[in-house]
Write a protein that holds these residues in place. Structure first.
Motif, PDB file in Angstrom:
ATOM      1  N   SER A 162       7.962  10.543  35.590  1.00  0.00           N
ATOM      2  CA  SER A 162       7.681  11.848  34.987  1.00  0.00           C
ATOM      3  C   SER A 162       7.766  12.979  35.999  1.00  0.00           C
ATOM      4  N   VAL A 163       7.293  12.743  37.207  1.00  0.00           N
ATOM      5  CA  VAL A 163       7.345  13.793  38.233  1.00  0.00           C
ATOM      6  C   VAL A 163       8.785  14.043  38.663  1.00  0.00           C
ATOM      7  N   ILE A 164       9.591  12.995  38.812  1.00  0.00           N
ATOM      8  CA  ILE A 164      10.990  13.160  39.188  1.00  0.00           C
ATOM      9  C   ILE A 164      11.758  13.921  38.109  1.00  0.00           C
ATOM     10  N   GLY A 165      11.419  13.677  36.845  1.00  0.00           N
ATOM     11  CA  GLY A 165      12.108  14.360  35.761  1.00  0.00           C
ATOM     12  C   GLY A 165      11.812  15.849  35.692  1.00  0.00           C
ATOM     13  N   ARG A 166      10.713  16.296  36.293  1.00  0.00           N
ATOM     14  CA  ARG A 166      10.370  17.723  36.276  1.00  0.00           C
ATOM     15  C   ARG A 166      10.831  18.466  37.518  1.00  0.00           C
ATOM     16  N   ALA A 167      11.438  17.781  38.466  1.00  0.00           N
ATOM     17  CA  ALA A 167      11.831  18.401  39.737  1.00  0.00           C
ATOM     18  C   ALA A 167      13.349  18.441  39.859  1.00  0.00           C
ATOM     19  N   ASP A 168      13.846  19.385  40.639  1.00  0.00           N
ATOM     20  CA  ASP A 168      15.271  19.477  40.947  1.00  0.00           C
ATOM     21  C   ASP A 168      15.613  18.554  42.114  1.00  0.00           C
ATOM     22  N   LEU A 169      16.910  18.284  42.230  1.00  0.00           N
ATOM     23  CA  LEU A 169      17.361  17.425  43.323  1.00  0.00           C
ATOM     24  C   LEU A 169      17.119  18.082  44.678  1.00  0.00           C
ATOM     25  N   ASP A 170      17.343  19.376  44.777  1.00  0.00           N
ATOM     26  CA  ASP A 170      17.118  20.058  46.050  1.00  0.00           C
ATOM     27  C   ASP A 170      15.647  20.002  46.455  1.00  0.00           C
ATOM     28  N   THR A 171      14.748  20.105  45.479  1.00  0.00           N
ATOM     29  CA  THR A 171      13.319  20.013  45.780  1.00  0.00           C
ATOM     30  C   THR A 171      12.944  18.615  46.260  1.00  0.00           C
ATOM     31  N   LEU A 172      13.523  17.597  45.643  1.00  0.00           N
ATOM     32  CA  LEU A 172      13.235  16.232  46.065  1.00  0.00           C
ATOM     33  C   LEU A 172      13.697  15.965  47.492  1.00  0.00           C
ATOM     34  N   LEU A 173      14.836  16.543  47.861  1.00  0.00           N
ATOM     35  CA  LEU A 173      15.375  16.275  49.186  1.00  0.00           C
ATOM     36  C   LEU A 173      14.746  17.132  50.274  1.00  0.00           C
ATOM     37  N   SER A 174      14.332  18.342  49.934  1.00  0.00           N
ATOM     38  CA  SER A 174      13.845  19.262  50.960  1.00  0.00           C
ATOM     39  C   SER A 174      12.335  19.390  51.026  1.00  0.00           C
ATOM     40  N   ASP A 175      11.646  19.251  49.888  1.00  0.00           N
ATOM     41  CA  ASP A 175      10.192  19.482  49.853  1.00  0.00           C
ATOM     42  C   ASP A 175       9.491  18.205  49.402  1.00  0.00           C
ATOM     43  N   ARG A 176       9.420  17.237  50.316  1.00  0.00           N
ATOM     44  CA  ARG A 176       8.766  15.970  49.977  1.00  0.00           C
ATOM     45  C   ARG A 176       7.246  16.140  49.833  1.00  0.00           C
ATOM     46  N   GLU A 177       6.673  17.060  50.609  1.00  0.00           N
ATOM     47  CA  GLU A 177       5.221  17.232  50.557  1.00  0.00           C
ATOM     48  C   GLU A 177       4.756  17.676  49.177  1.00  0.00           C
ATOM     49  N   GLN A 178       5.514  18.566  48.555  1.00  0.00           N
ATOM     50  CA  GLN A 178       5.141  19.008  47.212  1.00  0.00           C
ATOM     51  C   GLN A 178       5.216  17.860  46.212  1.00  0.00           C
TER      52      GLN A 178
END
Length: 296
Positions: free
Chosen positions: A121-137
């Motif tokens: 569910s969390v991955i589905g609400r995030a963009d790919l750039d956010t997943l790659l650049s902002d792991r802390e969030q």
């Protein structure tokens, strides 16, 4: 006498069995939850040697050490419609041993299933750039999502870490080309900035040298000395521009001192040769044979 000995032996065996069933050892990292006839006793057994009523009480030992739960790779689709595989690890421990025994059957398995569904569910609400650049969030959001249902089970989530993100091969090539283009752009910008700064410094140096004529000659000698230190067999001597201007100025003065020549159209042409006199006109003759009337 034999019957008495037999009874004593049986009593000793029964006492040993009862003592074995009544004594429980609780380790330092454990806590004991006692159920008497299926009902929960309020007191939680602390570490040490504890006594319970045999065949009446049942003690369940719960470890309070941190559990490392590995979440296998989960296939998910990001908000910008990119299919990826994400695996993570969850660190949790039992905060309330009574809830972990009473409210849930197997708290480790239950936490694992909640972590898997929360990860999707969390991955589905995030963009790919956010997943790659902002792991802390992403890690903080995962921790908050998993901690909400596990709180009723007496489980406290210490931290959640996303270990790896698997991208499709086409997406990897596209990102590689994008990274190369970005690095090329930065290299060109840095080179242009360096050229601009160098030109500014050179202009300032040229202005300083123009104020002092001897500085240019000293710079020339320094350049010759630098070239000579390399042990070259050929030495190139630059010719000063001032010498060329001197020769050009001297040549202009010499040309100005010469008399100016007349233009081609004003030059005197050589005298023309005398033409011979025209011959005297001959008398007209009439052919009498041709015209008999005129002969008469």
């Amino acid at each position: 006498m034999t019957v008495l000995l037999t009874m004593l032996v049986i009593l000793a065996l029964a006492t040993a069995v009862l003592a074995g069933n009544s004594l429980r050892q609780v380790q330092q990292y454990q806590r004991g939850v006692v159920l008497r006839f299926g009902r929960l006793l309020p007191n939680v057994r602390e570490p040490g040697l504890r006594v319970i009523v045999p065949f009446v009480d049942k003690m369940i030992k719960v470890s309070r050490r941190t559990v490392v739960l590995d979440i296998p790779a989960q296939s998910a689709i990001t908000r910008d419609n990119v299919s990826i595989g994400v695996d993570a690890v969850v660190y949790f421990r039992v905060d309330d041993v009574v809830k972990s025994v009473i409210n849930v059957e197997n708290y480790v398995q239950a936490t694992s299933q909640v972590a898997r569904t929360s990860l999707r569910s969390v991955i589905g609400r995030a963009d790919l750039d956010t997943l790659l650049s902002d792991r802390e969030q992403i890690n903080g959001e995962l921790k908050a999502v998993i901690d909400t249902p596990t709180e009723d089970w007496g489980i406290r989530i210490d931290r959640v870490e996303v270990k790896d993100i698997s991208l499709p091969e086409g997406m990897r090539r596209s990102m590689s080309r994008q990274a190369e283009a970005e690095r090329e752009r930065r290299a060109r910008v840095i080179a242009a900035d360096a050229e601009l700064r160098a030109s500014t410094k050179l202009a300032a140096a040229a202005q300083a040298m123009s104020a002092t004529p001897g500085a240019l000659q000293l710079r020339l000698l320094q350049t010759v000395a630098d070239v000579a230190t390399e042990k070259n067999s050929t030495l190139v001597m630059p010719f000063p521009v001032e010498m060329l201007r001197f020769f050009e100025h001297a040549t202009g003065i010499d040309q100005a001192s010469k008399p100016a020549e007349a233009p081609p159209e004003q030059r005197t042409a050589p005298p023309a040769e005398l033409e011979p006199p025209a011959a005297p006109p001959r008398a007209a003759t009439t052919d009498l044979r041709a015209d008999p009337e005129s002969a008469r």
